[in-house]
Design a protein around this motif. Structure first.
Motif, PDB file in Angstrom:
ATOM      1  N   ASP A 373       0.806  -1.265  -0.008  1.00  0.00           N
ATOM      2  CA  ASP A 373       0.024   0.030  -0.004  1.00  0.00           C
ATOM      3  C   ASP A 373       0.847   1.343  -0.049  1.00  0.00           C
ATOM      4  N   VAL A 374       1.954   1.224   0.537  1.00  0.00           N
ATOM      5  CA  VAL A 374       3.027   2.289   0.369  1.00  0.00           C
ATOM      6  C   VAL A 374       4.032   2.221  -0.595  1.00  0.00           C
ATOM      7  N   GLY A 375       3.763   1.190  -1.519  1.00  0.00           N
ATOM      8  CA  GLY A 375       4.717   1.313  -2.827  1.00  0.00           C
ATOM      9  C   GLY A 375       6.177   0.305  -2.488  1.00  0.00           C
ATOM     10  N   ILE A 376       5.993  -0.618  -1.397  1.00  0.00           N
ATOM     11  CA  ILE A 376       7.161  -1.334  -1.184  1.00  0.00           C
ATOM     12  C   ILE A 376       6.879  -2.949  -1.637  1.00  0.00           C
ATOM     13  N   ASP A 377       7.648  -3.381  -2.502  1.00  0.00           N
ATOM     14  CA  ASP A 377       7.501  -4.795  -3.081  1.00  0.00           C
ATOM     15  C   ASP A 377       8.308  -5.734  -1.782  1.00  0.00           C
ATOM     16  N   MET A 378       7.532  -6.277  -0.975  1.00  0.00           N
ATOM     17  CA  MET A 378       8.395  -7.089   0.123  1.00  0.00           C
ATOM     18  C   MET A 378       8.969  -8.367  -0.366  1.00  0.00           C
ATOM     19  N   LEU A 379      10.480  -8.451  -0.149  1.00  0.00           N
ATOM     20  CA  LEU A 379      10.859  -9.849  -0.421  1.00  0.00           C
ATOM     21  C   LEU A 379      10.772 -10.546   0.901  1.00  0.00           C
ATOM     22  N   HIS A 380      10.222 -11.874   0.390  1.00  0.00           N
ATOM     23  CA  HIS A 380       9.804 -12.783   1.612  1.00  0.00           C
ATOM     24  C   HIS A 380      10.263 -14.061   1.342  1.00  0.00           C
ATOM     25  N   VAL A 381      11.184 -14.371   1.870  1.00  0.00           N
ATOM     26  CA  VAL A 381      11.705 -15.956   1.659  1.00  0.00           C
ATOM     27  C   VAL A 381      10.989 -16.801   2.551  1.00  0.00           C
ATOM     28  N   ILE A 382      10.601 -18.085   1.784  1.00  0.00           N
ATOM     29  CA  ILE A 382       9.585 -18.990   2.417  1.00  0.00           C
ATOM     30  C   ILE A 382      10.098 -20.136   2.542  1.00  0.00           C
ATOM     31  N   GLY A 383      10.153 -20.680   3.761  1.00  0.00           N
ATOM     32  CA  GLY A 383      10.771 -22.224   3.744  1.00  0.00           C
ATOM     33  C   GLY A 383       9.768 -23.090   3.163  1.00  0.00           C
ATOM     34  N   PRO A 384      10.303 -23.800   2.239  1.00  0.00           N
ATOM     35  CA  PRO A 384       9.228 -24.994   1.601  1.00  0.00           C
ATOM     36  C   PRO A 384       8.861 -26.037   2.492  1.00  0.00           C
ATOM     37  N   ASP A 385       7.459 -26.329   2.553  1.00  0.00           N
ATOM     38  CA  ASP A 385       6.632 -27.128   3.217  1.00  0.00           C
ATOM     39  C   ASP A 385       7.308 -27.312   4.693  1.00  0.00           C
ATOM     40  N   THR A 386       7.682 -25.935   5.328  1.00  0.00           N
ATOM     41  CA  THR A 386       8.128 -25.848   6.750  1.00  0.00           C
ATOM     42  C   THR A 386       7.159 -25.056   7.514  1.00  0.00           C
ATOM     43  N   ALA A 387       7.099 -25.715   8.926  1.00  0.00           N
ATOM     44  CA  ALA A 387       6.290 -25.055   9.995  1.00  0.00           C
ATOM     45  C   ALA A 387       6.887 -23.973  10.731  1.00  0.00           C
ATOM     46  N   HIS A 388       6.875 -24.208  12.030  1.00  0.00           N
ATOM     47  CA  HIS A 388       7.479 -23.128  12.785  1.00  0.00           C
ATOM     48  C   HIS A 388       9.078 -23.094  13.119  1.00  0.00           C
ATOM     49  N   LYS A 389       9.847 -23.172  12.034  1.00  0.00           N
ATOM     50  CA  LYS A 389      11.278 -23.268  12.139  1.00  0.00           C
ATOM     51  C   LYS A 389      11.748 -22.623  10.932  1.00  0.00           C
ATOM     52  N   ILE A 390      12.962 -22.190  10.776  1.00  0.00           N
ATOM     53  CA  ILE A 390      13.838 -21.886   9.622  1.00  0.00           C
ATOM     54  C   ILE A 390      14.273 -22.740   8.894  1.00  0.00           C
ATOM     55  N   HIS A 391      13.923 -22.902   7.502  1.00  0.00           N
ATOM     56  CA  HIS A 391      14.369 -24.084   6.541  1.00  0.00           C
ATOM     57  C   HIS A 391      15.943 -24.023   6.392  1.00  0.00           C
ATOM     58  N   PRO A 392      16.712 -24.881   6.292  1.00  0.00           N
ATOM     59  CA  PRO A 392      18.158 -24.926   6.027  1.00  0.00           C
ATOM     60  C   PRO A 392      18.607 -23.962   4.614  1.00  0.00           C
ATOM     61  N   ASP A 393      17.658 -24.303   3.697  1.00  0.00           N
ATOM     62  CA  ASP A 393      18.087 -23.670   2.356  1.00  0.00           C
ATOM     63  C   ASP A 393      17.605 -22.173   2.295  1.00  0.00           C
ATOM     64  N   SER A 394      16.545 -21.893   3.100  1.00  0.00           N
ATOM     65  CA  SER A 394      16.169 -20.398   3.282  1.00  0.00           C
ATOM     66  C   SER A 394      17.214 -19.669   4.100  1.00  0.00           C
ATOM     67  N   LYS A 395      17.829 -20.364   5.207  1.00  0.00           N
ATOM     68  CA  LYS A 395      18.920 -19.739   5.957  1.00  0.00           C
ATOM     69  C   LYS A 395      20.136 -19.264   5.031  1.00  0.00           C
ATOM     70  N   ILE A 396      20.237 -20.177   3.835  1.00  0.00           N
ATOM     71  CA  ILE A 396      21.608 -19.692   3.163  1.00  0.00           C
ATOM     72  C   ILE A 396      21.018 -18.536   2.222  1.00  0.00           C
ATOM     73  N   GLU A 397      19.775 -18.472   1.780  1.00  0.00           N
ATOM     74  CA  GLU A 397      19.344 -17.500   0.929  1.00  0.00           C
ATOM     75  C   GLU A 397      19.412 -16.140   1.958  1.00  0.00           C
ATOM     76  N   ILE A 398      18.876 -16.146   3.000  1.00  0.00           N
ATOM     77  CA  ILE A 398      18.589 -14.949   3.984  1.00  0.00           C
ATOM     78  C   ILE A 398      20.114 -14.511   4.333  1.00  0.00           C
ATOM     79  N   GLU A 399      20.989 -15.177   4.446  1.00  0.00           N
ATOM     80  CA  GLU A 399      22.341 -14.964   4.798  1.00  0.00           C
ATOM     81  C   GLU A 399      23.029 -14.284   3.716  1.00  0.00           C
ATOM     82  N   ARG A 400      22.704 -14.824   2.443  1.00  0.00           N
ATOM     83  CA  ARG A 400      23.602 -14.108   1.335  1.00  0.00           C
ATOM     84  C   ARG A 400      22.801 -12.760   1.136  1.00  0.00           C
TER      85      ARG A 400
END
Length: 711
Positions: A373-400
Motif C-alpha cells: 500500500d505504500v509502494g514497497i514490494d516485500m521480499l519474502h523468503v519462504i521455507g518450503p513445506d516448513t512449519a515453525h522453524k527456519i528451513h536450512p535452504d532459506s537460511k542460506i538465501e537469507i544470509e546471502r
C-alpha cells in the motif's frame, strides 16, 4: 518431488489462491490440493494451538509458570552463596580507590549472576534439576570475575574476551536506567576480535522467541553454550534478554536499546552496520524495531511472530478484539503495531521469512499488504513445506542477502527522508526530528528532500514542530551560506551552515505558515513533546520512583484498593519486567529524586502528601462528593483517578497517579495482547476491586490534547 530449493514466485495463480498478496517472494511450489489441505488444517487447529482456555479471564494460568519443588536446604545454600558473592564484591570495592572505582563500573558484570539466581528462587523458576547446577555455574563465574577485578582487570579481562582464535560466547549484565536493575545480555564474538581490536565490526541484534520458562538463569546458561540461529563472519551478535516474556515491548524495548548502547561502549561496533533479526516472538520484535526505529539499522530480518494486534488475536485466539476492546485501547494499538508505520521501511531494507505451512506466516502476509500500500514490494523468503522453524535452504538465501546489504550499507547521510510516526515516543529519523504534533495517534508524516542547490523541499502532515539537525561534517549541501527551506507552501530562509559543515534549524507551524524558532523557545510551555507525550505506560520507560502514602484515606474502599494495587504494581514490575522497584514514602521524597525520576504516586489527597502538594496543578479536581477530569465526573466514594501528566515539581519528568504498567495477568498469555490498556487518564470505580484485566470498572477514559488538557 521437489529438490527443496526455493524458486521465485511469479503470480498468485501459482499458489492456488487469488486472494494472497502478489509481491515477489521466494517459495517452493506445492500442488494446489496440498496447499489447500495445509491451510484448512491450519485454520482447524486454531482453537487448539493457542487455545480458548487462554481466553478465560477468570481462570488465568500463572506466568511465569510454577517450577519444580526444590528442597529448602538447596535453596538456602544458593541464597547463602549469592549473599557471600555480594559481600565479597563489596570487600573488593573497599580494597583500594583504584580497584574500587574499577569494580564499581563493573558491578553489573558480576552481580547480574547472583541476581539471576535470586529471581529464580523468588519466583520458583527452576524447571529442571539441571538448572540448579546451572545456577551454581553462574555463581562460579561471578566468583571468577571478582578474582579478575581484584587483580585490576578491565572489562575485557573480566568477561574473558579471548585471543580471537575462535568464536567466543560471552554473557554479562548492564545497569538499566529505568530502575537500576542489572539486566543480562549474551554476545557472540567472532573470530579475530580481541581486546585491542580497533576495527569496527558489523553487529546483529537477535531477538529470542517466547519462553515462559526462560528465567535469567536459563537465558544466561543458554547464551553461554549456544551461539544461536545466525553467526555471520566477522559479526558480533547481541542477544538481549528483553526483560523476560513481553515481545521486547515497553521496558523490553528499552532493554534492546540500552544493551546495544552498552555493547557499543565496550566493543568496536560499526554504527552503519547494525541489523535487527528474530524469529517467532523475536520476529514480532523485529517488525516492531524496524518500523519504529528505521534509521538505526542497515537491514531487518523478521521471521514469523506477529505484526499487529486485532487480526492476529482473531486468527490465533478466536478473539474479536475489534468488538470488545474500548475505543481508547484500539487507538493505542499502533504504539507497537507495525502496519501503520510500514512506509518507514523505505529506510530499512527488509528480508522477511516464513515457513510455508507456519500459521505465524500471517504476520508477514499482513505486512506484505501494508508495504504494498505504500509502494514497497516485500521480499519474502519462504521455507518450503516448513512449519515453525527456519528451513536450512532459506537460511542460506537469507544470509546471502543480509551479507550483501551489510557490504553496501551507506555511511553517508541520506538526502531524502520519508518518515511516519503516530506518537512523539518515536520522533526522529536521521536528520528529521518531529518535535510537535497537531494530534497524537493520527499519522504524522514528513517528506523531505535536499537538492544540489542547498534547498530542502518538505511536505508535512499533522506536524506542528520540526527540527532538521546535521552533526559535524554531515551537511551534504554547500559548505557555507543559508539554506532555503520550501515547506508546505512556505519559504523559510534558515541560519547559515556552520564552518564544520554542521547545520541545525528548528521550525514551528503557526496556522498554515512555518517560521524558524529556537530549539528551547518554549521550555515553559506545557505541551506534548518527545519523552513527555503519554500514555500512562510511557511513565515506566525511563527512570521512575514509586511514592507511597504514609497516611490513610478517609475512604476505606479506596484505602484497601490503594494498598492492594500499589503492591500489585510493584510485584508485577518485578515478576513481569524483572525490575528492582525503587520506592519511598511521600514524606521522605527528596529534591534529588524529583529531579532524576518520574514519580509513580499512589493514594489520594488525604493519604499522600505529594499528591496533595501538586493537586492544584494537575487537571483532576477532587470535590467534597466527586472527582472530575474535564467534563467527566464520578462519585468520590469508591472511585480513583488514574493518569499521567508532566510533573509540576519537575516538568521534564512525569507524574503517574495510581497505576503501574496497564496490561495485566490475562494479557501475559499472548504477547499480542500486551498493549496499553489505559490512555492518558481514567476515572475508575474500585468498589469491587481489580481483576486480571482491569484495575476496576473504568467509568470514563481519554487522552489529553497536545497542551495536556482534557479533550
Amino acid at each position: 518431488m521437489h529438490n527443496g530449493r526455493p524458486t521465485r514466485k511469479t503470480s498468485s495463480a501459482q499458489t492456488g489462491s487469488a486472494d494472497l498478496p502478489t509481491p515477489s517472494k521466494w517459495r517452493i511450489h506445492l500442488p494446489v490440493s496440498l496447499l489447500l489441505t495445509v491451510f484448512v488444517l491450519g485454520f482447524a487447529s486454531q482453537g487448539i494451538a493457542d487455545g480458548p482456555a487462554d481466553n478465560q479471564a477468570g481462570e488465568v494460568r500463572p506466568i511465569p509458570p510454577v517450577g519444580i519443588e526444590v528442597d529448602p536446604e538447596t535453596i538456602q545454600q544458593l541464597s547463602t552463596r549469592c549473599q557471600a558473592i555480594r559481600t565479597r564484591f563489596i570487600g573488593v570495592q573497599m580494597h583500594s580507590k583504584e580497584v574500587g572505582d574499577s569494580a564499581a563500573s563493573l558491578a553489573s558484570e558480576v552481580l547480574v549472576f547472583p541476581r539471576a539466581v535470586e529471581l529464580a528462587i523468588e519466583f520458583g523458576q527452576f524447571y529442571k534439576p539441571k538448572e540448579l547446577e546451572h545456577a551454581e555455574q553462574l555463581l562460579d563465574e561471578a566468583d571468577r570475575r571478582i578474582d579478575v577485578i581484584a587483580k585490576g582487570g578491565d572489562w575485557a579481562d573480566v568477561v574473558g574476551l579471548g585471543d580471537g582464535g575462535s568464536q567466543q560466547l560471552i554473557v554479562g549484565g548492564y545497569e538499566s536506567k529505568i530502575d537500576g536493575s542489572f539486566q543480562p545480555y549474551g554476545l557472540v564474538i567472532p573470530v579475530g576480535l580481541t581486546k585491542n581490536s580497533p576495527r569496527p565490526r558489523r553487529l546483529d541484534l537477535w531477538f529470542h522467541g517466547r519462553g515462559e520458562t526462560q528465567s535469567e538463569v536459563a537465558f544466561l546458561t543458554k547464551q553461554s553454550n549456544n551461539a544461536g540461529e545466525y553467526t555471520p563472519v566477522d559479526t558480533v551478535v547481541l542477544h538481549p534478554y528483553g526483560r523476560y516474556c513481553n515481545a521486547f515491548k515497553f521496558a523490553g524495548e528499552v532493554d534492546v536499546l540500552e544493551s546495544l548502547q552498552y555493547v557499543q561502549s565496550r566493543l568496536p561496533v560499526d554504527p552503519n552496520r547494525i541489523s535487527v533479526r528474530g524469529f517467532s516472538m523475536g520476529g514480532a520484535a523485529c517488525w516492531q524495531m524496524a518500523t519504529h526505529h528505521p534509521g538505526l539499522w542497515f537491514a531487518a530480518n523478521p521471521g514469523a511472530g506477529f505484526s499487529e494486534t486485532p487480526e492476529f488475536l482473531n486468527f490465533f485466539q478466536g478473539e474479536d478484539v475489534r468488538k470488545t476492546a474500548p475505543d481508547y485501547q484500539q487507538k493505542l494499538w499502533p504504539l507497537y503495531d507495525s502496519p501503520p508505520w510500514a512506509a518507514n521501511l523505505k529506510h530499512c531494507p527488509t528480508v522477511a521469512y516464513s515457513g510455508e505451512v507456519d500459521r505465524q506466516k500471517q504476520a508477514a502476509d499482513v505486512m506484505e499488504v501494508a508495504l504494498r500500500d505504500v509502494g514497497i514490494d516485500m521480499l519474502h523468503v519462504i521455507g518450503p513445506d516448513t512449519a515453525h522453524k527456519i528451513h536450512p535452504d532459506s537460511k542460506i538465501e537469507i544470509e546471502r542477502r543480509m551479507s550483501a546489504l551489510a557490504r553496501t550499507a551507506p555511511s553517508n547521510v541520506p538526502s531524502r527522508i520519508d518518515f511516519t510516526t503516530l506518537t512523539l515516543r518515536y520522533h526522529r529519523l536521521d536528520w528529521v526530528d518531529v518535535q510537535g504534533m497537531i494530534e497524537h495517534w493520527q499519522p504524522a508524516t514528513v517528506k523531505a528532500n535536499i537538492d544540489a542547490s542547498s534547498r530542502i523541499r518538505v511536505t508535512t502532515k499533522n506536524v506542528s514542530r520540526l527540527r532538521f539537525q546535521f552533526d559535524s561534517g554531515q551537511w551534504p549541501g554547500a559548505a557555507s551560506g543559508s539554506v532555503k527551506i520550501e515547506i508546505d507552501g512556505s519559504t523559510v530562509i534558515s541560519p547559515p551552515v556552520r564552518s564544520d559543515r554542521s547545520w541545525d534549524v528548528s521550525m514551528v507551524r503557526r496556522d498554515k505558515t512555518w517560521t524558524t524558532a529556537k530549539p528551547d523557545d518554549d521550555t515553559d510551555e506545557l505541551r506534548k513533546r518527545p519523552g513527555l507525550q503519554g500514555p500512562i505506560d510511557d511513565g515506566l520507560m525511563d527512570s521512575f520512583l514509586f511514592v507511597l502514602p504514609s497516611e490513610k484515606s478517609e475512604d476505606p474502599i479506596v484505602q484497601q484498593w490503594v494498598e492492594a494495587e500499589s503492591k500489585h504494581a510493584m510485584q508485577h514490575w518485578r515478576k513481569h519486567f524483572r525490575g528492582d522497584v525503587r520506592q519511598t514514602l511521600d514524606r521522605d521524597l527528596t529534591d534529588e529524586q524529583i529531579a532524576s525520576s518520574s514519580l509513580v504516586i499512589f493514594g489520594d489527597l488525604q493519604s499522600n502528601e505529594v499528591l496533595a502538594r501538586i493537586a492544584d496543578r494537575i487537571p483532576v479536581t477532587w470535590n467534597q462528593d466527586s472527582i472530575s477530569i474535564g467534563e467527566q465526573k464520578v462519585a468520590k466514594a469508591g472511585h480513583v483517578p488514574i493518569m499521567i501528566f508532566p510533573n509540576p515539581l519537575n516538568p521534564e519528568r512525569y507524574v503517574v497517579i495510581n497505576s503501574g504498567f496497564t496490561f495485566r495477568e490475562y494479557d501475559y498469555l499472548n504477547n499480542a495482547r500486551q498493549t496499553p490498556k489505559l490512555p492518558d487518564w481514567a476515572l475508575v470505580d474500585v468498589r469491587d476491586g481489580a481483576t486480571t484485566q482491569s484495575p476496576g470498572v473504568v467509568k470514563s477514559a481519554g487522552f489529553f490534547n497536545e497542551r495536556w488538557q482534557p479533550k
